[in-house]
Design a protein around this motif. Structure first.
Motif, short mmCIF file in Angstrom:
data_model
loop_
_atom_site.label_atom_id
_atom_site.label_comp_id
_atom_site.label_asym_id
_atom_site.label_seq_id
_atom_site.Cartn_x
_atom_site.Cartn_y
_atom_site.Cartn_z
N SER A 407 0.96 -1.09 0.11
CA SER A 407 -0.63 -0.21 -0.19
C SER A 407 0.83 1.73 -0.07
N THR A 408 0.54 1.96 -0.70
CA THR A 408 0.96 4.05 -0.82
C THR A 408 0.06 4.57 -0.41
N ALA A 409 0.80 5.64 0.02
CA ALA A 409 -0.19 7.11 0.31
C ALA A 409 0.70 8.40 0.09
N PHE A 410 0.75 8.47 -1.49
CA PHE A 410 0.92 9.67 -1.74
C PHE A 410 0.31 10.86 -2.20
N ALA A 411 0.51 12.63 -1.05
CA ALA A 411 -0.11 13.23 -1.62
C ALA A 411 -0.06 13.77 -2.48
N SER A 412 1.09 13.35 -3.22
CA SER A 412 1.48 14.67 -4.16
C SER A 412 2.52 13.61 -5.12
N PRO A 413 2.73 14.39 -6.36
CA PRO A 413 3.94 13.73 -6.98
C PRO A 413 5.51 13.69 -5.84
N GLY A 414 6.15 12.26 -5.69
CA GLY A 414 7.44 12.44 -4.66
C GLY A 414 8.13 11.26 -5.35
N SER A 415 8.82 10.70 -3.74
CA SER A 415 9.55 9.72 -4.12
C SER A 415 10.35 9.42 -2.94
N GLY A 459 9.59 15.92 -2.04
CA GLY A 459 7.54 15.67 -2.47
C GLY A 459 7.25 16.70 -2.05
N ILE A 460 6.27 17.41 -1.96
CA ILE A 460 5.68 18.71 -1.20
C ILE A 460 5.36 18.57 -0.34
N ALA A 461 4.27 16.93 -0.49
CA ALA A 461 3.55 16.73 0.36
C ALA A 461 4.00 15.31 1.18
N PRO A 462 3.49 14.88 2.32
CA PRO A 462 3.95 13.59 2.65
C PRO A 462 3.52 12.49 2.43
N VAL A 463 4.41 11.07 2.44
CA VAL A 463 4.43 9.85 1.16
C VAL A 463 4.82 9.25 2.62
N GLY A 464 4.00 8.05 2.42
CA GLY A 464 3.85 6.71 2.85
C GLY A 464 3.93 5.15 2.19
N LEU A 465 4.70 4.64 2.89
CA LEU A 465 4.47 3.05 2.21
C LEU A 465 4.45 1.58 3.50
N ILE A 466 3.86 0.64 3.09
CA ILE A 466 3.99 -0.33 3.91
C ILE A 466 3.52 -1.69 3.05
N PHE A 467 4.14 -2.72 3.30
CA PHE A 467 4.84 -3.95 2.94
C PHE A 467 4.21 -4.58 3.30
N GLY A 468 3.82 -5.75 3.27
CA GLY A 468 3.06 -6.81 3.84
C GLY A 468 4.34 -8.14 3.49
N TYR A 469 4.48 -9.20 4.37
CA TYR A 469 5.33 -10.22 3.84
C TYR A 469 4.71 -11.43 4.75
N GLY A 495 6.48 -0.15 7.39
CA GLY A 495 6.43 0.65 6.89
C GLY A 495 6.56 2.25 7.90
N VAL A 496 6.78 3.09 6.49
CA VAL A 496 7.37 4.79 6.56
C VAL A 496 7.15 4.94 6.13
N THR A 497 6.89 6.36 7.64
CA THR A 497 5.90 7.64 6.38
C THR A 497 6.81 8.64 6.43
N ALA A 498 6.78 10.04 5.87
CA ALA A 498 7.75 10.96 5.99
C ALA A 498 7.03 12.23 5.61
N ALA A 499 7.03 12.56 6.34
CA ALA A 499 6.33 14.36 6.48
C ALA A 499 7.38 15.23 4.57
N SER A 500 6.70 16.18 4.66
CA SER A 500 7.48 17.35 3.10
C SER A 500 9.03 17.76 4.08
N VAL A 505 9.73 20.80 10.26
CA VAL A 505 10.16 19.48 11.08
C VAL A 505 10.11 18.49 9.87
N PRO A 506 11.40 18.17 9.66
CA PRO A 506 11.44 16.88 8.78
C PRO A 506 11.37 15.67 8.86
N CYS A 507 9.74 14.88 9.71
CA CYS A 507 9.44 14.10 10.67
C CYS A 507 9.93 12.62 9.25
N ARG A 508 10.25 12.27 10.22
CA ARG A 508 11.14 10.64 9.03
C ARG A 508 10.07 9.41 10.69
#
Length: 571
Positions: A407-415, A459-469, A495-500, A505-508
């Motif tokens: 599952s991915t959660a990109f609020a805008s283009p980014g990486s 990215g200009i907006a937060p991003v997130g990604l979750i893997f299950g295995y 799972g990881v998430t990162a602020a814009s 505050v560039p939260c991770r």
């Protein structure tokens, strides 16, 4: 002289029903009518099997070492009686000259080879041959009496890969999970999970809280660190995005993840069943399977000398993801034990030696933002890595199968990119001895490469990604997905998430959860069972149940989460 079509007496007590409250796994095995088997199990290389046996599995026998259930039909000639197998592994064409072919009728259990074993759901005549549609069975549907003990560990170093490229349900939507699946309420800074969970399948998509001891229900920790285990009705608070509860054949675990909400990503419906049911031909087994396309994914699975895992690439709708998920192994071996009496399991154990850790590496980039998000997808890797186990009337295989979710959660283009590596050397397994149940799990979990420290996001907006295995080891009979036997399952959620990248505050945030589970019988995620039943309806076959047998509780190996800067909530 051909074997009798039915061995054993009576059908009562066919399924292994443990005493109430005893949830245990059992190893599938060839058995004897009393005492222990006289021959120690040996890992037989595929090269030592005959041509038909290397393609379709070793042939069974009927002798004094085993009593089969009364409705088991041993196909005369074994592997030599198999004309072909469909590419999905569900339709077996048996030669008209095979012994006992007239006994192959719906409701019986076909035992043609160690792979060609299952409940007969439908039969049709094609020329002089019979096409038999197989469904799943429990080990005690096959074996009535016998003991089986491995005198020495069986090596997993030399495997053969069986591929079922057109198996129905390779990709399924998590939104079609069982009605009882639990998802926590997200309220303010607190994510809550139910105290008890239904027996269906575990979440493998989102991390849980730091470990507080074995439990069949886990609390969820939001980035703020608040924890609760109060029962809640599944909802999603505006302003947050709910990421998936992934089913991997076990007790359900609740999952929640606080991510800035762009909009819920598109929830892709499960794809149509590829090809015509029963079409194509099962590929011959190979030591190293080639890359294969499953929907928008290209998968390259591997196993087992130094690790089991899958390399994946996803490219669709402006979203690109590449990742490698690995269960590290070091000269892996498996030991097992099973005693069956009167169609019930009385003693069992299975141990995987050589477990060494887990690793993940991934990069994801989106040019489409919200519209390109991958939402709630479960993917079964269509390859079973097998080692035939010789020396018994009932031919067994040790088999490693894999499933993952994304599952991915990109609020805008980014990486976003990250990698992590964690070690835990030793043996994992379980045992049931009378009324005593025990689980062997590693306790020396150590971080080699920090997932949190490696996160890089743009990215200009937060991003997130979750893997299950999930890596699942089964010892038993049958092909991918419909195998009968005992299994040991390691489930990893990362799972990881990162602020814009422009945030003050560039939260991770990074989190990892690893759990160990086990069971006997078979379990199929509900949406996959639906697709399989659609497949079966084309043959006029009755639907199958999503599960059979018993599943033990999943136990936590590690639950860890952290943020940078420490103490921030990554909102």
């Amino acid at each position: 002289m051909s074997s009798p079509p039915h061995a054993g007496t009576g059908v009562s007590g066919r399924r292994a029903l443990w005493t109430s409250g005893l949830l245990a796994v059992v190893l599938l095995c060839a058995c004897s009518t009393g005492g222990t088997a006289t021959t120690a199990p040996t890992a037989t290389s595929a090269a030592a099997l005959s041509g038909p046996e290397s393609a379709y599995g070793a042939s069974p026998k009927s002798d004094a070492s085993i009593v089969y259930q009364s409705d088991v039909v041993l196909v005369g000639g074994g592997a030599s009686a198999v004309q072909s197998v469909s590419a999905d592994g569900m339709v077996w064409t048996i030669k008209g000259s095979a012994g006992h072919i007239q006994d192959l009728v719906p409701g019986k259990i076909m035992l043609a080879t160690g792979l060609g074993a299952g409940r007969i759901l439908a039969v049709s005549t094609v020329g002089n041959n019979k096409q038999v549609v197989l469904g799943p069975v429990d080990i005690t549907d096959v074996v009535r009496n016998g003991n089986f003990d491995s005198a020495a560990p069986v090596s997993l170093n030399s495997v053969m890969a069986y591929q079922t490229p057109t198996r129905p349900g390779l990709i399924s939507s998590l939104d079609d999970g069982p009605a009882g699946s639990a998802t926590p309420t997200v309220t303010g800074t607190q994510s809550q999970a139910p105290e008890s969970v239904p027996i269906n399948s575990p979440d493998t998509a989102a991390p849980l809280t730091p470990d507080t001891g074995p439990s069949t229900a886990a609390s969820i920790q939001s980035p703020s660190g608040s924890v609760s285990s109060s029962p809640q009705t599944p909802t999603t608070e505006p302003g947050d995005i709910r990421l998936p509860t992934v089913e991997f054949n076990s007790v359900a675990q609740p999952a929640g993840w606080r991510l800035p909400r762009p909009e819920i990503g598109r929830r892709a419906a499960p794809p149509a069943v590829p090809g015509s049911p029963g079409s194509g031909v099962l590929p011959l087994p190979v030591p190293t399977p080639p890359a294969d396309d499953v929907g928008a994914y290209t998968l390259t699975p591997f196993c087992c000398t130094t690790g089991a895992g899958v390399r994946l690439a996803y490219d669709h709708a402006g979203m690109r993801v590449s990742a490698t998920l690995t269960l590290h192994l070091s000269a892996p071996t498996v030991s097992f034990r099973l005693h069956i009496a009167g169609g019930k399991v009385t003693d069992a154990s299975i141990d995987l030696h050589g477990a060494a850790g887990i690793g993940v590496q991934f990069s994801a980039a989106s040019t489409a933002g919200v519209k390109g998000n991958v939402a709630r997808q479960r993917v079964q890797v269509p390859v079973a890595f097998t080692v035939p186990i010789g020396g018994f009337a009932l031919p067994l295989t040790a088999r490693v199968e894999q499933t993952f979710s994304l599952s991915t959660a990109f609020a805008s283009p980014g990486s976003v990119t990250a990698s992590g590596d964690y070690s835990f050397g030793g043996t994992i397994g379980f045992g049931i001895h009378g009324v005593t149940q025990n689980v062997t799990k590693v306790d020396n979990f150590a971080t080699q490469t920090s997932l949190l420290d490696s996160i890089q996001a743009v990215g200009i907006a937060p991003v997130g990604l979750i893997f299950g295995y999930q890596a699942k080891l089964t010892v038993g009979v049958g092909l991918l997905g419909f195998s009968a036997g005992a299994w040991l399952s390691l489930v990893v959620r990362i799972g990881v998430t990162a602020a814009s990248s422009e945030a003050a505050v560039p939260c991770r945030l990074a989190a990892i959860n690893v759990q160990l589970g086990y069971g006997i019988g078979y379990e199929i995620p509900a949406p996959v069972a639906k697709l399989v039943n659609f497949f079966l309806s084309t043959f006029g076959a009755p639907p199958i149940k999503a599960s059979g047998g018993i599943t033990g509780p999943y136990e936590s190996i590690v639950n860890k989460s952290a943020t940078l800067p420490a103490g921030t909530s990554c909102q």
